[in-house]
Enzyme design. Structure first.
Site, mmCIF file in Angstrom:
data_model
loop_
_atom_site.group_PDB
_atom_site.id
_atom_site.type_symbol
_atom_site.label_atom_id
_atom_site.label_comp_id
_atom_site.label_asym_id
_atom_site.label_seq_id
_atom_site.Cartn_x
_atom_site.Cartn_y
_atom_site.Cartn_z
ATOM 1 N N ARG A 37 -19.300 46.268 30.500
ATOM 2 C CA ARG A 37 -20.499 45.710 28.967
ATOM 3 C C ARG A 37 -21.460 45.238 29.366
ATOM 4 O O ARG A 37 -22.691 46.114 28.286
ATOM 5 C CB ARG A 37 -19.516 45.382 27.641
ATOM 6 C CG ARG A 37 -18.725 46.318 27.110
ATOM 7 C CD ARG A 37 -17.427 45.946 26.108
ATOM 8 N NE ARG A 37 -16.593 47.063 25.586
ATOM 9 C CZ ARG A 37 -15.887 47.185 24.941
ATOM 10 N NH1 ARG A 37 -15.593 46.483 23.802
ATOM 11 N NH2 ARG A 37 -15.075 48.122 24.795
ATOM 12 N N TYR A 63 -20.033 55.090 27.567
ATOM 13 C CA TYR A 63 -19.645 54.298 28.122
ATOM 14 C C TYR A 63 -19.323 52.944 28.665
ATOM 15 O O TYR A 63 -20.216 52.503 27.725
ATOM 16 C CB TYR A 63 -19.826 55.094 29.832
ATOM 17 C CG TYR A 63 -20.339 54.639 30.644
ATOM 18 C CD1 TYR A 63 -21.634 53.370 30.189
ATOM 19 C CD2 TYR A 63 -21.021 55.662 32.139
ATOM 20 C CE1 TYR A 63 -22.576 53.205 31.272
ATOM 21 C CE2 TYR A 63 -21.834 55.400 33.140
ATOM 22 C CZ TYR A 63 -22.256 53.873 32.615
ATOM 23 O OH TYR A 63 -23.584 53.558 33.726
ATOM 24 N N GLU A 64 -17.912 52.342 28.524
ATOM 25 C CA GLU A 64 -17.742 51.266 28.410
ATOM 26 C C GLU A 64 -17.964 50.633 27.178
ATOM 27 O O GLU A 64 -17.689 49.555 26.769
ATOM 28 C CB GLU A 64 -18.451 50.062 28.767
ATOM 29 C CG GLU A 64 -18.434 50.169 30.761
ATOM 30 C CD GLU A 64 -17.308 50.245 31.431
ATOM 31 O OE1 GLU A 64 -16.467 49.828 30.655
ATOM 32 O OE2 GLU A 64 -16.821 50.669 32.447
ATOM 33 N N GLY A 65 -17.359 52.178 25.956
ATOM 34 C CA GLY A 65 -17.170 51.476 24.740
ATOM 35 C C GLY A 65 -18.699 52.034 23.776
ATOM 36 O O GLY A 65 -19.420 51.729 24.516
#
Length: 592
Positions: free
Chosen positions: A298, A439-441
Protein backbone atom coordinates in the site's frame (compact mmCIF):
# COMPACT_ATOMS: atom_id res chain seq x y z
CA UNK A 1 8.05 10.42 -26.33
CA UNK A 2 8.70 12.05 -23.00
CA UNK A 3 11.94 11.57 -21.11
CA UNK A 4 12.35 11.33 -17.36
CA UNK A 5 14.91 12.87 -15.04
CA UNK A 6 14.59 12.32 -11.31
CA UNK A 7 13.95 15.53 -9.33
CA UNK A 8 17.03 14.85 -7.21
CA UNK A 9 17.28 18.36 -5.75
CA UNK A 10 13.77 18.18 -4.35
CA UNK A 11 14.33 14.61 -3.16
CA UNK A 12 17.46 15.72 -1.27
CA UNK A 13 15.63 18.69 0.25
CA UNK A 14 12.77 16.53 1.47
CA UNK A 15 15.03 13.75 2.76
CA UNK A 16 17.43 16.06 4.58
CA UNK A 17 15.30 18.99 5.71
CA UNK A 18 11.78 17.62 6.11
CA UNK A 19 12.16 13.88 6.73
CA UNK A 20 15.17 14.23 9.02
CA UNK A 21 17.84 12.14 7.31
CA UNK A 22 20.31 12.84 10.16
CA UNK A 23 18.01 11.10 12.62
CA UNK A 24 17.66 8.11 10.33
CA UNK A 25 21.42 7.94 9.69
CA UNK A 26 22.01 7.88 13.47
CA UNK A 27 19.92 4.71 13.94
CA UNK A 28 21.68 1.41 14.77
CA UNK A 29 22.88 -0.30 11.62
CA UNK A 30 23.14 2.94 9.64
CA UNK A 31 26.64 3.88 10.77
CA UNK A 32 28.01 3.85 7.22
CA UNK A 33 25.06 5.67 5.63
CA UNK A 34 26.58 9.04 4.85
CA UNK A 35 25.10 11.85 2.79
CA UNK A 36 27.78 11.18 0.15
CA UNK A 37 26.65 7.55 -0.11
CA UNK A 38 23.02 8.60 -0.41
CA UNK A 39 23.81 11.14 -3.12
CA UNK A 40 25.81 8.54 -5.06
CA UNK A 41 22.96 6.03 -4.86
CA UNK A 42 20.43 8.62 -6.02
CA UNK A 43 22.64 9.55 -8.98
CA UNK A 44 23.12 5.91 -10.00
CA UNK A 45 19.41 5.17 -9.61
CA UNK A 46 18.60 8.20 -11.76
CA UNK A 47 20.96 6.93 -14.48
CA UNK A 48 19.28 3.52 -14.48
CA UNK A 49 15.75 4.96 -14.31
CA UNK A 50 16.27 7.52 -17.07
CA UNK A 51 18.63 5.50 -19.23
CA UNK A 52 17.24 1.96 -19.03
CA UNK A 53 13.68 1.95 -17.69
CA UNK A 54 12.18 5.17 -19.07
CA UNK A 55 12.89 4.34 -22.74
CA UNK A 56 10.94 1.08 -22.32
CA UNK A 57 7.89 2.70 -20.75
CA UNK A 58 5.96 3.64 -23.90
CA UNK A 59 7.18 0.76 -26.06
CA UNK A 60 6.25 -1.70 -23.32
CA UNK A 61 2.82 -0.12 -23.04
CA UNK A 62 2.26 -0.47 -26.78
CA UNK A 63 3.52 -4.06 -27.00
CA UNK A 64 2.23 -5.35 -23.67
CA UNK A 65 2.82 -8.73 -22.07
CA UNK A 66 1.79 -11.80 -24.05
CA UNK A 67 0.37 -15.20 -23.04
CA UNK A 68 0.97 -18.16 -25.32
CA UNK A 69 0.67 -21.91 -24.68
CA UNK A 70 0.52 -21.45 -20.93
CA UNK A 71 3.55 -19.14 -20.75
CA UNK A 72 3.86 -15.39 -20.25
CA UNK A 73 6.34 -13.36 -22.28
CA UNK A 74 7.26 -9.83 -21.26
CA UNK A 75 7.69 -6.94 -23.68
CA UNK A 76 10.84 -6.42 -25.72
CA UNK A 77 13.69 -5.21 -23.54
CA UNK A 78 12.05 -6.22 -20.27
CA UNK A 79 14.17 -9.32 -19.66
CA UNK A 80 17.46 -7.51 -20.27
CA UNK A 81 16.39 -4.58 -18.12
CA UNK A 82 15.45 -6.88 -15.26
CA UNK A 83 18.80 -8.66 -15.52
CA UNK A 84 20.59 -5.32 -15.21
CA UNK A 85 18.29 -4.34 -12.35
CA UNK A 86 19.03 -7.45 -10.30
CA UNK A 87 22.74 -7.60 -11.11
CA UNK A 88 23.07 -3.99 -9.95
CA UNK A 89 21.67 -4.98 -6.55
CA UNK A 90 18.59 -2.76 -6.60
CA UNK A 91 16.25 -5.43 -5.14
CA UNK A 92 18.60 -5.79 -2.15
CA UNK A 93 18.72 -2.09 -1.28
CA UNK A 94 16.70 -2.13 1.97
CA UNK A 95 16.78 -5.89 2.68
CA UNK A 96 18.39 -7.75 5.59
CA UNK A 97 22.18 -8.14 5.19
CA UNK A 98 21.95 -11.62 6.74
CA UNK A 99 20.37 -12.81 3.49
CA UNK A 100 22.38 -10.71 1.07
CA UNK A 101 20.63 -7.36 1.44
CA UNK A 102 22.28 -3.97 1.82
CA UNK A 103 20.28 -2.94 4.88
CA UNK A 104 19.85 0.67 3.78
CA UNK A 105 17.10 2.86 5.28
CA UNK A 106 13.49 2.91 4.14
CA UNK A 107 13.82 6.66 3.58
CA UNK A 108 16.47 6.07 0.93
CA UNK A 109 14.67 3.16 -0.70
CA UNK A 110 11.54 5.33 -0.85
CA UNK A 111 13.33 7.91 -3.02
CA UNK A 112 14.80 5.21 -5.25
CA UNK A 113 11.38 3.52 -5.51
CA UNK A 114 9.92 6.80 -6.75
CA UNK A 115 12.42 6.80 -9.60
CA UNK A 116 11.56 3.27 -10.76
CA UNK A 117 7.86 4.05 -10.73
CA UNK A 118 8.19 7.38 -12.50
CA UNK A 119 10.43 5.90 -15.17
CA UNK A 120 8.41 2.75 -15.80
CA UNK A 121 5.55 1.88 -13.49
CA UNK A 122 4.70 -1.41 -15.19
CA UNK A 123 8.27 -2.66 -14.73
CA UNK A 124 8.43 -1.48 -11.10
CA UNK A 125 5.52 -3.68 -10.07
CA UNK A 126 7.65 -6.83 -10.24
CA UNK A 127 10.26 -5.78 -7.64
CA UNK A 128 7.49 -4.17 -5.59
CA UNK A 129 5.66 -7.48 -5.14
CA UNK A 130 8.94 -9.27 -4.51
CA UNK A 131 9.78 -6.83 -1.72
CA UNK A 132 6.42 -7.46 -0.06
CA UNK A 133 6.92 -11.23 -0.22
CA UNK A 134 10.43 -10.85 1.22
CA UNK A 135 9.04 -8.80 4.11
CA UNK A 136 6.40 -11.42 4.95
CA UNK A 137 8.91 -14.27 4.87
CA UNK A 138 11.38 -12.27 6.96
CA UNK A 139 8.84 -11.65 9.70
CA UNK A 140 6.82 -14.89 9.70
CA UNK A 141 8.70 -17.52 7.68
CA UNK A 142 10.52 -20.45 9.27
CA UNK A 143 14.32 -20.57 9.26
CA UNK A 144 14.11 -23.26 6.58
CA UNK A 145 11.86 -21.11 4.39
CA UNK A 146 14.08 -18.07 4.85
CA UNK A 147 17.23 -19.99 3.95
CA UNK A 148 15.55 -21.59 0.95
CA UNK A 149 13.94 -18.53 -0.61
CA UNK A 150 15.28 -15.23 0.71
CA UNK A 151 18.85 -15.14 -0.67
CA UNK A 152 17.70 -15.57 -4.27
CA UNK A 153 14.69 -13.29 -3.87
CA UNK A 154 16.85 -10.57 -2.35
CA UNK A 155 19.46 -10.99 -5.08
CA UNK A 156 16.69 -10.65 -7.66
CA UNK A 157 17.33 -14.10 -9.12
CA UNK A 158 13.78 -15.06 -8.14
CA UNK A 159 10.70 -12.86 -7.85
CA UNK A 160 7.68 -13.06 -5.54
CA UNK A 161 3.93 -12.55 -5.68
CA UNK A 162 0.95 -12.18 -3.36
CA UNK A 163 -2.12 -14.30 -4.13
CA UNK A 164 -5.28 -13.08 -2.41
CA UNK A 165 -8.04 -12.42 -4.92
CA UNK A 166 -10.37 -15.05 -6.36
CA UNK A 167 -13.28 -14.69 -8.78
CA UNK A 168 -15.79 -14.62 -5.91
CA UNK A 169 -13.47 -13.00 -3.35
CA UNK A 170 -12.27 -9.53 -4.24
CA UNK A 171 -12.06 -7.16 -1.31
CA UNK A 172 -14.12 -9.65 0.75
CA UNK A 173 -11.37 -12.14 1.61
CA UNK A 174 -13.72 -14.02 3.94
CA UNK A 175 -15.00 -15.62 0.71
CA UNK A 176 -11.64 -17.25 -0.18
CA UNK A 177 -12.18 -20.88 -1.26
CA UNK A 178 -8.70 -22.07 -2.25
CA UNK A 179 -7.99 -25.26 -0.28
CA UNK A 180 -4.84 -26.57 1.39
CA UNK A 181 -4.74 -30.29 2.19
CA UNK A 182 -2.05 -31.51 4.63
CA UNK A 183 0.09 -34.37 3.31
CA UNK A 184 1.50 -35.60 6.61
CA UNK A 185 5.09 -34.66 5.76
CA UNK A 186 4.92 -30.94 6.51
CA UNK A 187 3.74 -30.05 3.02
CA UNK A 188 0.29 -29.21 1.70
CA UNK A 189 -1.46 -29.65 -1.61
CA UNK A 190 -3.03 -26.40 -2.80
CA UNK A 191 -6.16 -26.39 -4.99
CA UNK A 192 -7.92 -23.30 -6.34
CA UNK A 193 -7.75 -20.30 -8.62
CA UNK A 194 -6.37 -16.82 -8.03
CA UNK A 195 -6.97 -13.78 -10.22
CA UNK A 196 -5.34 -10.36 -10.66
CA UNK A 197 -1.90 -11.75 -9.77
CA UNK A 198 0.69 -9.16 -10.79
CA UNK A 199 3.70 -10.85 -12.43
CA UNK A 200 2.17 -14.19 -11.49
CA UNK A 201 4.10 -15.58 -14.43
CA UNK A 202 6.82 -14.12 -16.63
CA UNK A 203 10.06 -14.97 -18.44
CA UNK A 204 12.50 -12.76 -16.51
CA UNK A 205 13.60 -15.22 -13.79
CA UNK A 206 13.95 -18.97 -13.36
CA UNK A 207 11.57 -19.17 -10.41
CA UNK A 208 8.64 -17.28 -8.90
CA UNK A 209 7.77 -17.62 -5.22
CA UNK A 210 4.02 -17.33 -4.67
CA UNK A 211 2.55 -16.45 -1.28
CA UNK A 212 -0.97 -17.86 -1.32
CA UNK A 213 -4.01 -17.53 0.95
CA UNK A 214 -5.90 -20.83 1.37
CA UNK A 215 -8.09 -22.72 3.85
CA UNK A 216 -7.19 -25.84 5.80
CA UNK A 217 -9.84 -28.61 6.01
CA UNK A 218 -10.70 -27.79 9.64
CA UNK A 219 -10.51 -24.02 9.26
CA UNK A 220 -13.26 -21.86 10.78
CA UNK A 221 -15.41 -19.78 8.45
CA UNK A 222 -14.56 -16.23 7.54
CA UNK A 223 -11.25 -14.39 7.70
CA UNK A 224 -10.19 -16.23 10.86
CA UNK A 225 -9.90 -19.45 8.84
CA UNK A 226 -7.35 -18.34 6.26
CA UNK A 227 -3.75 -19.57 6.27
CA UNK A 228 -0.73 -18.42 4.27
CA UNK A 229 1.43 -20.76 2.19
CA UNK A 230 4.58 -20.41 0.14
CA UNK A 231 4.19 -22.14 -3.24
CA UNK A 232 7.17 -21.95 -5.65
CA UNK A 233 6.69 -22.16 -9.42
CA UNK A 234 9.52 -24.72 -9.42
CA UNK A 235 10.28 -26.89 -6.41
CA UNK A 236 13.61 -26.16 -4.74
CA UNK A 237 16.00 -28.99 -3.91
CA UNK A 238 17.95 -29.22 -0.65
CA UNK A 239 21.07 -27.87 -2.37
CA UNK A 240 19.16 -24.84 -3.67
CA UNK A 241 18.89 -26.06 -7.24
CA UNK A 242 15.56 -26.13 -9.05
CA UNK A 243 13.55 -29.32 -9.16
CA UNK A 244 10.28 -30.29 -10.80
CA UNK A 245 7.69 -27.81 -12.05
CA UNK A 246 5.04 -27.26 -9.37
CA UNK A 247 1.35 -27.60 -10.18
CA UNK A 248 0.69 -23.86 -10.55
CA UNK A 249 0.07 -22.47 -14.02
CA UNK A 250 -1.00 -19.22 -15.65
CA UNK A 251 -4.15 -19.92 -17.65
CA UNK A 252 -4.61 -16.38 -19.01
CA UNK A 253 -3.63 -12.75 -18.57
CA UNK A 254 -5.96 -9.78 -18.39
CA UNK A 255 -6.44 -7.11 -21.06
CA UNK A 256 -6.35 -3.86 -19.12
CA UNK A 257 -6.90 -0.12 -19.37
CA UNK A 258 -3.29 0.57 -18.40
CA UNK A 259 -0.02 -0.98 -17.15
CA UNK A 260 -0.12 -3.15 -20.28
CA UNK A 261 3.44 -4.43 -19.89
CA UNK A 262 2.76 -5.79 -16.40
CA UNK A 263 1.24 -9.29 -16.76
CA UNK A 264 -1.88 -9.60 -14.60
CA UNK A 265 -2.38 -13.34 -14.36
CA UNK A 266 -5.06 -15.89 -13.63
CA UNK A 267 -3.27 -18.69 -11.77
CA UNK A 268 -4.61 -22.23 -11.42
CA UNK A 269 -3.33 -24.27 -8.48
CA UNK A 270 -3.70 -28.03 -8.44
CA UNK A 271 -5.16 -28.90 -11.85
CA UNK A 272 -2.77 -31.87 -12.04
CA UNK A 273 -2.79 -33.35 -8.56
CA UNK A 274 -2.11 -30.37 -6.32
CA UNK A 275 0.45 -27.59 -6.00
CA UNK A 276 2.95 -28.27 -3.22
CA UNK A 277 3.23 -25.60 -0.56
CA UNK A 278 4.45 -25.09 2.98
CA UNK A 279 2.68 -23.23 5.76
CA UNK A 280 3.99 -19.82 6.77
CA UNK A 281 3.73 -19.29 10.53
CA UNK A 282 0.69 -20.62 12.36
CA UNK A 283 -2.54 -22.00 10.85
CA UNK A 284 -5.47 -19.62 10.37
CA UNK A 285 -3.35 -16.47 10.75
CA UNK A 286 -2.74 -15.97 7.05
CA UNK A 287 -4.66 -12.75 6.63
CA UNK A 288 -2.78 -11.21 9.52
CA UNK A 289 0.51 -12.19 7.85
CA UNK A 290 -0.63 -11.07 4.43
CA UNK A 291 -1.27 -7.62 5.82
CA UNK A 292 2.50 -7.40 6.32
CA UNK A 293 2.80 -7.57 2.56
CA UNK A 294 -0.23 -5.39 2.00
CA UNK A 295 1.06 -2.53 4.17
CA UNK A 296 4.35 -2.60 2.28
CA UNK A 297 2.43 -2.75 -0.99
CA UNK A 298 0.00 0.00 0.00
CA UNK A 299 2.83 2.38 0.74
CA UNK A 300 4.45 1.40 -2.56
CA UNK A 301 1.21 1.99 -4.48
CA UNK A 302 0.98 5.41 -2.88
CA UNK A 303 4.46 5.99 -4.27
CA UNK A 304 3.09 5.05 -7.68
CA UNK A 305 0.64 7.93 -7.32
CA UNK A 306 3.51 10.29 -6.53
CA UNK A 307 5.71 8.90 -9.30
CA UNK A 308 3.07 9.10 -12.03
CA UNK A 309 2.25 12.64 -10.94
CA UNK A 310 5.90 13.63 -11.28
CA UNK A 311 6.16 11.98 -14.69
CA UNK A 312 2.94 13.59 -15.91
CA UNK A 313 4.13 16.98 -14.65
CA UNK A 314 7.50 16.70 -16.38
CA UNK A 315 5.75 15.66 -19.60
CA UNK A 316 3.23 18.52 -19.46
CA UNK A 317 5.87 21.09 -18.49
CA UNK A 318 8.07 20.24 -21.46
CA UNK A 319 5.11 20.40 -23.82
CA UNK A 320 4.00 23.76 -22.38
CA UNK A 321 7.46 25.20 -22.95
CA UNK A 322 7.66 23.89 -26.52
CA UNK A 323 4.11 24.37 -27.80
CA UNK A 324 3.68 27.76 -29.52
CA UNK A 325 0.05 28.87 -29.57
CA UNK A 326 -1.59 32.29 -29.35
CA UNK A 327 -0.25 35.61 -28.11
CA UNK A 328 0.25 36.78 -24.58
CA UNK A 329 -3.01 37.88 -22.97
CA UNK A 330 -3.53 41.62 -23.31
CA UNK A 331 -0.86 42.01 -26.00
CA UNK A 332 -2.62 42.79 -29.29
CA UNK A 333 -0.70 41.78 -32.34
CA UNK A 334 2.15 40.48 -30.26
CA UNK A 335 4.33 37.53 -31.18
CA UNK A 336 3.15 33.97 -30.76
CA UNK A 337 4.21 32.51 -27.40
CA UNK A 338 4.61 29.12 -25.81
CA UNK A 339 1.53 28.08 -23.87
CA UNK A 340 3.30 28.29 -20.51
CA UNK A 341 2.72 32.04 -20.85
CA UNK A 342 -1.05 31.55 -20.64
CA UNK A 343 -2.57 32.04 -17.21
CA UNK A 344 -4.66 28.88 -17.03
CA UNK A 345 -1.82 26.70 -18.27
CA UNK A 346 0.35 28.16 -15.51
CA UNK A 347 -2.41 27.42 -13.00
CA UNK A 348 -2.60 23.82 -14.18
CA UNK A 349 1.16 23.35 -14.05
CA UNK A 350 1.38 24.90 -10.58
CA UNK A 351 -1.42 22.64 -9.42
CA UNK A 352 0.51 19.60 -10.67
CA UNK A 353 3.82 20.82 -9.26
CA UNK A 354 2.56 21.87 -5.81
CA UNK A 355 0.54 18.74 -5.15
CA UNK A 356 3.38 16.50 -6.31
CA UNK A 357 5.82 18.24 -3.98
CA UNK A 358 3.39 17.99 -1.07
CA UNK A 359 2.85 14.30 -1.78
CA UNK A 360 6.60 13.64 -1.93
CA UNK A 361 7.17 15.42 1.36
CA UNK A 362 4.44 13.50 3.17
CA UNK A 363 5.49 10.11 1.75
CA UNK A 364 9.16 10.59 2.63
CA UNK A 365 8.28 11.73 6.16
CA UNK A 366 6.26 8.52 6.58
CA UNK A 367 9.21 6.54 5.18
CA UNK A 368 11.55 8.10 7.74
CA UNK A 369 9.04 7.39 10.53
CA UNK A 370 9.07 3.74 9.43
CA UNK A 371 12.84 3.65 9.97
CA UNK A 372 12.43 5.15 13.44
CA UNK A 373 9.59 2.76 14.28
CA UNK A 374 11.71 -0.27 13.38
CA UNK A 375 15.16 0.69 14.60
CA UNK A 376 15.17 3.42 17.26
CA UNK A 377 16.65 2.31 20.58
CA UNK A 378 13.90 3.98 22.66
CA UNK A 379 10.74 1.87 22.74
CA UNK A 380 8.51 4.90 23.27
CA UNK A 381 9.95 6.58 20.17
CA UNK A 382 9.39 3.39 18.18
CA UNK A 383 5.79 3.17 19.37
CA UNK A 384 5.02 6.82 18.62
CA UNK A 385 6.43 6.57 15.12
CA UNK A 386 4.65 3.29 14.43
CA UNK A 387 1.35 4.86 15.43
CA UNK A 388 2.02 7.75 13.02
CA UNK A 389 2.92 5.31 10.21
CA UNK A 390 -0.22 3.25 10.83
CA UNK A 391 -2.35 6.40 10.69
CA UNK A 392 -0.75 7.69 7.51
CA UNK A 393 -0.43 4.52 5.39
CA UNK A 394 -4.07 4.74 4.21
CA UNK A 395 -3.55 8.44 3.50
CA UNK A 396 -0.38 7.82 1.50
CA UNK A 397 -2.11 5.07 -0.43
CA UNK A 398 -5.47 6.78 -0.89
CA UNK A 399 -4.66 10.49 -1.22
CA UNK A 400 -1.58 10.12 -3.41
CA UNK A 401 -3.32 7.77 -5.84
CA UNK A 402 -6.52 9.81 -6.10
CA UNK A 403 -4.37 12.86 -6.73
CA UNK A 404 -2.41 11.09 -9.44
CA UNK A 405 -5.57 10.47 -11.46
CA UNK A 406 -6.42 14.17 -11.31
CA UNK A 407 -2.84 15.28 -11.96
CA UNK A 408 -2.34 12.93 -14.92
CA UNK A 409 -5.69 14.11 -16.30
CA UNK A 410 -4.52 17.69 -15.95
CA UNK A 411 -1.40 16.69 -17.86
CA UNK A 412 -3.59 15.52 -20.73
CA UNK A 413 -5.46 18.84 -20.55
CA UNK A 414 -2.24 20.85 -20.79
CA UNK A 415 -1.53 19.03 -24.06
CA UNK A 416 -4.96 19.94 -25.40
CA UNK A 417 -6.11 17.72 -28.25
CA UNK A 418 -2.64 16.19 -28.55
CA UNK A 419 -3.03 14.81 -25.04
CA UNK A 420 -5.81 12.57 -26.32
CA UNK A 421 -3.49 11.09 -28.93
CA UNK A 422 -1.59 8.02 -27.73
CA UNK A 423 1.64 8.90 -29.55
CA UNK A 424 2.30 11.91 -27.32
CA UNK A 425 2.45 9.62 -24.27
CA UNK A 426 0.39 11.82 -21.95
CA UNK A 427 -2.56 9.44 -22.09
CA UNK A 428 -0.47 6.54 -20.82
CA UNK A 429 0.18 8.26 -17.50
CA UNK A 430 -3.56 8.84 -17.10
CA UNK A 431 -4.40 5.22 -17.97
CA UNK A 432 -1.68 3.83 -15.70
CA UNK A 433 -2.74 6.05 -12.81
CA UNK A 434 -6.33 4.80 -12.83
CA UNK A 435 -5.53 1.41 -11.28
CA UNK A 436 -3.63 2.89 -8.35
CA UNK A 437 -6.78 3.94 -6.50
CA UNK A 438 -8.21 0.44 -6.92
CA UNK A 439 -5.65 -2.29 -6.27
CA UNK A 440 -4.12 -3.11 -2.87
CA UNK A 441 -7.39 -1.88 -1.36
CA UNK A 442 -9.62 0.73 -2.95
CA UNK A 443 -9.72 4.29 -1.67
CA UNK A 444 -12.91 3.43 0.24
CA UNK A 445 -11.14 0.53 1.97
CA UNK A 446 -8.27 2.83 2.93
CA UNK A 447 -10.73 5.43 4.18
CA UNK A 448 -12.72 2.91 6.24
CA UNK A 449 -9.48 1.68 7.79
CA UNK A 450 -8.52 5.27 8.55
CA UNK A 451 -11.70 6.30 10.35
CA UNK A 452 -12.33 2.92 11.98
CA UNK A 453 -9.09 1.25 13.05
CA UNK A 454 -6.87 4.32 13.09
CA UNK A 455 -9.17 6.94 14.64
CA UNK A 456 -12.35 5.58 16.25
CA UNK A 457 -10.75 2.47 17.77
CA UNK A 458 -8.09 4.47 19.64
CA UNK A 459 -10.37 7.43 20.31
CA UNK A 460 -8.33 9.75 18.12
CA UNK A 461 -5.15 9.65 20.22
CA UNK A 462 -2.67 9.57 17.33
CA UNK A 463 -4.46 12.03 15.08
CA UNK A 464 -4.84 14.49 17.96
CA UNK A 465 -1.07 14.30 18.49
CA UNK A 466 -0.59 14.97 14.79
CA UNK A 467 -2.92 17.96 14.95
CA UNK A 468 -0.84 19.34 17.81
CA UNK A 469 2.32 19.03 15.65
CA UNK A 470 0.58 20.84 12.83
CA UNK A 471 -0.45 23.64 15.17
CA UNK A 472 3.20 24.16 16.13
CA UNK A 473 4.09 24.76 12.49
CA UNK A 474 1.12 27.10 12.11
CA UNK A 475 2.35 29.11 15.08
CA UNK A 476 5.85 29.39 13.60
CA UNK A 477 4.60 31.04 10.40
CA UNK A 478 5.22 34.80 10.57
CA UNK A 479 1.89 36.63 10.42
CA UNK A 480 3.73 39.81 9.35
CA UNK A 481 5.18 38.25 6.21
CA UNK A 482 2.74 38.30 3.28
CA UNK A 483 3.53 34.83 1.89
CA UNK A 484 3.87 33.11 5.26
CA UNK A 485 0.75 34.83 6.58
CA UNK A 486 -1.29 33.52 3.64
CA UNK A 487 0.06 30.03 4.22
CA UNK A 488 -0.64 30.34 7.94
CA UNK A 489 -4.22 31.42 7.32
CA UNK A 490 -4.99 28.49 5.02
CA UNK A 491 -3.16 25.99 7.25
CA UNK A 492 -5.05 27.20 10.34
CA UNK A 493 -8.39 26.76 8.60
CA UNK A 494 -7.30 23.37 7.31
CA UNK A 495 -6.27 22.11 10.74
CA UNK A 496 -9.55 23.36 12.20
CA UNK A 497 -11.38 21.50 9.43
CA UNK A 498 -9.58 18.27 10.40
CA UNK A 499 -10.43 18.85 14.07
CA UNK A 500 -14.10 19.36 13.21
CA UNK A 501 -14.22 16.22 11.07
CA UNK A 502 -12.39 14.11 13.67
CA UNK A 503 -14.82 15.29 16.32
CA UNK A 504 -17.74 14.20 14.14
CA UNK A 505 -16.18 10.79 13.44
CA UNK A 506 -15.51 10.13 17.13
CA UNK A 507 -19.02 11.18 18.07
CA UNK A 508 -20.75 9.25 15.28
CA UNK A 509 -18.77 6.12 14.37
CA UNK A 510 -20.01 3.76 17.08
CA UNK A 511 -23.57 5.08 17.08
CA UNK A 512 -24.10 5.27 13.30
CA UNK A 513 -21.27 3.68 11.33
CA UNK A 514 -22.98 4.27 7.97
CA UNK A 515 -23.27 7.99 8.58
CA UNK A 516 -19.60 8.16 9.51
CA UNK A 517 -18.61 6.01 6.53
CA UNK A 518 -20.30 8.28 3.99
CA UNK A 519 -17.67 10.87 4.81
CA UNK A 520 -14.72 8.48 5.02
CA UNK A 521 -13.24 9.19 1.58
CA UNK A 522 -13.80 12.97 1.84
CA UNK A 523 -12.09 12.77 5.24
CA UNK A 524 -9.13 10.86 3.81
CA UNK A 525 -8.73 13.54 1.15
CA UNK A 526 -9.12 16.25 3.78
CA UNK A 527 -6.41 14.76 5.97
CA UNK A 528 -4.13 14.27 2.97
CA UNK A 529 -4.57 17.86 1.81
CA UNK A 530 -3.92 19.27 5.27
CA UNK A 531 -1.00 16.92 6.00
CA UNK A 532 0.47 17.95 2.64
CA UNK A 533 -0.10 21.59 3.58
CA UNK A 534 1.66 20.98 6.89
CA UNK A 535 4.73 19.76 5.00
CA UNK A 536 4.58 22.59 2.47
CA UNK A 537 4.37 25.09 5.34
CA UNK A 538 7.49 23.51 6.87
CA UNK A 539 9.18 23.83 3.49
CA UNK A 540 8.18 27.49 3.30
CA UNK A 541 9.66 28.18 6.73
CA UNK A 542 12.94 26.61 5.68
CA UNK A 543 12.96 28.53 2.38
CA UNK A 544 12.02 32.00 3.62
CA UNK A 545 15.53 33.22 4.39
CA UNK A 546 17.23 31.45 1.47
CA UNK A 547 15.50 33.08 -1.46
CA UNK A 548 18.84 33.99 -2.99
CA UNK A 549 18.81 30.44 -4.36
CA UNK A 550 16.35 29.67 -7.15
CA UNK A 551 15.32 26.37 -5.56
CA UNK A 552 14.15 27.98 -2.33
CA UNK A 553 12.49 30.91 -4.08
CA UNK A 554 10.49 28.44 -6.16
CA UNK A 555 9.67 26.36 -3.10
CA UNK A 556 8.19 29.35 -1.27
CA UNK A 557 6.06 30.33 -4.28
CA UNK A 558 4.89 26.73 -4.69
CA UNK A 559 3.94 26.52 -1.01
CA UNK A 560 1.93 29.73 -1.37
CA UNK A 561 0.11 28.33 -4.41
CA UNK A 562 -0.70 25.13 -2.52
CA UNK A 563 -2.13 27.16 0.36
CA UNK A 564 -4.27 29.32 -1.91
CA UNK A 565 -5.51 26.65 -4.34
CA UNK A 566 -5.34 23.26 -2.60
CA UNK A 567 -5.36 23.77 1.16
CA UNK A 568 -8.24 26.22 0.70
CA UNK A 569 -10.47 23.21 -0.17
CA UNK A 570 -10.26 21.78 3.37
CA UNK A 571 -13.28 23.53 4.99
CA UNK A 572 -15.57 22.31 2.21
CA UNK A 573 -14.46 18.72 2.69
CA UNK A 574 -15.04 19.00 6.43
CA UNK A 575 -18.56 20.25 5.74
CA UNK A 576 -19.19 17.16 3.60
CA UNK A 577 -17.86 14.83 6.31
CA UNK A 578 -20.11 16.36 8.96
CA UNK A 579 -23.24 17.01 6.87
CA UNK A 580 -23.11 14.59 3.96
CA UNK A 581 -24.78 11.47 5.36
CA UNK A 582 -28.42 12.40 4.87
CA UNK A 583 -28.18 13.10 1.16
CA UNK A 584 -26.27 9.87 0.54
CA UNK A 585 -28.33 7.45 2.64
CA UNK A 586 -31.98 8.52 2.52
CA UNK A 587 -32.90 7.88 -1.15
CA UNK A 588 -34.70 4.50 -1.44
CA UNK A 589 -32.96 1.97 -3.66
CA UNK A 590 -35.81 1.89 -6.16
CA UNK A 591 -35.43 5.63 -6.81
CA UNK A 592 -31.82 5.38 -7.97
Amino acid sequence: MSTYTAPIRDMQFVMNELAGFDQVAALPGNEEVSSDLVDAILEEANKFASGVLAPLNWTGDQEGAKWKDGQVFTATGWKDAYKQFSESGWTALACDPNYGGQGLPKLLSTAVMEMWKSANMAFSLCPMLTTGAIEALMLRGSDEQKDMYLPKMISGEWTGTMNLTEPQAGSDLAAVRTKAEPQGDGTYKIFGQKIFITYGDHDMTDNIIHLVLARLPDAPEGVKGISLFVVPKFMVNADGSLGARNDVHCVSIEHKLGIHASPTCVLAFGDNGGAVGTLIGEPNRGLEYMFIMMNEARFAVGMEGLALSERAYQHALQYAKDRIQGTDAGVRGGPKVSIIHHADVRRMLMSMKSQTEAMRALAYVVGAATDLAHHHEDQSVRARNQAFVDLMIPVVKGWLTENSIEIASTGVQVHGGMGFIEETGAAQHFRDARITAIYEGTTAIQANDLIGRKIARENGVTIKALIAEMRQVEAALDANDEALAAIRNSLAKGISAVEEAVGYILATYNADIKAASVGSVPFLKLLGIVAGGWQMARAALLSKDRQGEDFYRAKLVTARFYADHVLAQAPGLAYTVVNGASGALTLPEELF
